[in-house]
Design an enzyme around this catalytic site. Structure first.
Site, PDB file in Angstrom:
ATOM      1  N   SER A  47       9.339   0.905   0.201  1.00 10.12           N
ATOM      2  CA  SER A  47       7.921   1.177   0.417  1.00 10.12           C
ATOM      3  C   SER A  47       7.572   2.629   0.115  1.00 10.12           C
ATOM      4  CB  SER A  47       7.545   0.865   1.872  1.00 10.12           C
ATOM      5  OG  SER A  47       6.234   1.295   2.173  1.00 10.12           O
ATOM      6  N   TYR A  88       1.634   2.685  -3.918  1.00  8.41           N
ATOM      7  CA  TYR A  88       0.184   2.692  -3.730  1.00  8.41           C
ATOM      8  C   TYR A  88      -0.366   3.827  -4.587  1.00  8.41           C
ATOM      9  CZ  TYR A  88       0.451  -0.242   0.512  1.00  8.41           C
ATOM     10  OH  TYR A  88       0.657  -1.257   1.401  1.00  8.41           O
ATOM     11  N   THR A 133       1.108  -2.231  -5.453  1.00  9.80           N
ATOM     12  CA  THR A 133       0.343  -3.081  -4.534  1.00  9.80           C
ATOM     13  C   THR A 133      -1.134  -2.975  -4.882  1.00  9.80           C
ATOM     14  OG1 THR A 133       1.955  -2.924  -2.752  1.00  9.80           O
ATOM     15  CG2 THR A 133      -0.302  -3.441  -2.130  1.00  9.80           C
ATOM     16  N   LYS A 150       1.748  -6.482  -7.203  1.00  5.12           N
ATOM     17  CA  LYS A 150       1.967  -7.215  -5.956  1.00  5.12           C
ATOM     18  C   LYS A 150       0.633  -7.436  -5.247  1.00  5.12           C
ATOM     19  CE  LYS A 150       4.561  -7.006  -1.605  1.00  5.12           C
ATOM     20  NZ  LYS A 150       3.421  -7.062  -0.671  1.00  5.12           N
ATOM     21  N   HIS A 205      -0.218  -9.969   1.377  1.00  7.03           N
ATOM     22  CA  HIS A 205       0.129  -8.823   2.229  1.00  7.03           C
ATOM     23  C   HIS A 205       0.595  -9.294   3.600  1.00  7.03           C
ATOM     24  CE1 HIS A 205      -0.488  -4.401   1.517  1.00  7.03           C
ATOM     25  NE2 HIS A 205      -0.143  -4.350   2.794  1.00  7.03           N
TER      26      HIS A 205
END
Length: 377
Positions: free
Chosen positions: A121, A149, A175, A249, A273
């Protein structure tokens, strides 16, 4: 909370009563405080999508075939030019040191030991370089990807991508389904906050977002935050600045899947999510076959959300997935026994997948066609 040692985390025993992923979840509740539990287990609003992710897999029947030759079977799959020992990857989960002091480092060691792909992440609690250095030289590891992100500062985003490239990450997973957070009622009731010492360390140097002076009647969301929300142009920009494959994603709609294929992204992850953004969005098991049909084999399609059994993995493959990702079960294993707990979660899924394959007459995952879920095919 002190940082973990870069050495291999000490193994902890798995409680004897834990024999399923659901057992891991129930035991993890006793290991996590209310703050962490609300963050990791909660979904958006009424948590309809959170529950649907699980029930949708349950609703799919497996139609077994019998008397088929199965000797020499295996769980290997091909993904982005690599042969994986099995199709289970670890989804990106933020702030893992809230679950266990070793955090993402324990998760990485477990993934490498079990040959599972790891998607780190952006909001990891340890530097991306630390995680890569720990496992890159493990010959049996799965793919190492970095979840991204897009930040409000393009220069910072570019620097973060360059760090991931230099550290040895093999793909970027962008994402795209969270231009804002969902209405997470459970977190609000718990008064969720990051504990002292827990931060998104890879974002430490991110400059503050520009301040927007709202006029009377303007929306803090539409007239401020969403000015920074990524668009398709940003996907193209990201592809232009990196040599790494880019996967998206958070794709649920077939029209978005076709547009992504047109941009020649490297793959898609069908995801809502984990039910944490838009409540009443479709379950991923429902969306998956629509996305597979939309892209017509032009790129791999992965899926996450609600996968708790090896039978779920097999169903996903029968629906056309190239691989699956698991998120919350990894956190439960981490909370229960650190690296050993995560490894146990992965081992259970791998063993259950092999059992499901044997009992449905699938020697390899290439045998898992839609006919496995529909006897009329």
């Amino acid at each position: 909370m002190p940082p973990p040692s870069p050495d291999t985390p000490a193994l902890q025993p798995i409680p004897a009563h834990i024999v399923t992923l659901d057992d891991h979840e129930r035991h993890a509740r006793s290991q996590l405080d209310n703050n962490a539990w609300a963050y990791f287990s909660g979904g958006a609003a009424d948590e309809i999508t959170l529950r649907a992710n699980r029930s949708a897999w349950d609703a799919l029947p497996l139609w077994p075939r019998v008397l088929r030759p199965l000797a020499g079977g295996h769980t290997r799959v091909q993904l982005l030019g690599r042969t994986l020992a099995h199709p289970v990857l670890l989804a990106p989960v933020a702030f893992q040191r809230m679950a266990h002091g070793d955090g993402e480092l324990a998760t990485a060691y477990a993934a490498a030991a079990l040959g599972a792909g790891l998607v780190l992440s952006t909001q990891a609690t340890l530097p991306l370089e630390t995680i890569a250095q720990a496992i890159l030289n493990d010959a049996g590891r799965g793919p190492l990807w970095f979840q991204l992100y897009l930040q409000h500062d393009r220069g910072f985003t570019r620097a973060l991508v360059e760090r991931a490239e230099a550290a040895g990450y093999e793909a970027l997973v962008l994402t795209v389904d969270a231009p804002s957070s969902g209405a997470r009622d459970r977190e609000r009731r718990a008064g969720f906050h990051l504990p002292p010492g827990i931060t998104a360390v890879n974002l430490a140097q991110l400059p503050p977002a520009p301040r927007v002076a709202l006029q009377p009647g303007q929306s803090a969301l539409f007239d401020a935050l969403l000015h920074q929300a990524p668009t398709w142009d940003d996907v193209a920009w990201l592809q232009s600045i990196t040599r790494l494959p880019v996967l998206l994603k958070g794709v649920l709609h077939p029209a978005d899947a076709r547009q992504a294929a047109g941009l020649q992204v490297a793959g898609l992850v069908v995801s809502n999510h984990g039910g944490r953004t838009l409540d009443t969005a479709p379950a991923t098991a429902t969306a998956l076959p629509r996305i597979v049909q939309a892209v017509e084999g032009r790129l791999p399609v992965l899926v996450d959300g609600g996968i708790r059994r090896g039978t779920d993995v097999l169903k996903a493959m029968a629906l056309g997935a190239s691989a699956v990702l698991v998120g919350r079960p990894v956190v439960w294993g981490l909370a229960n026994a650190g690296a050993a707990g995560v490894a146990h979660v992965l081992r259970l899924l791998r063993d259950e997948l092999e059992i499901a394959m044997a009992l449905t007459g699938c020697a390899t995952l290439a045998d898992a066609s839609p006919a496995l879920l529909d006897a009329g095919r």
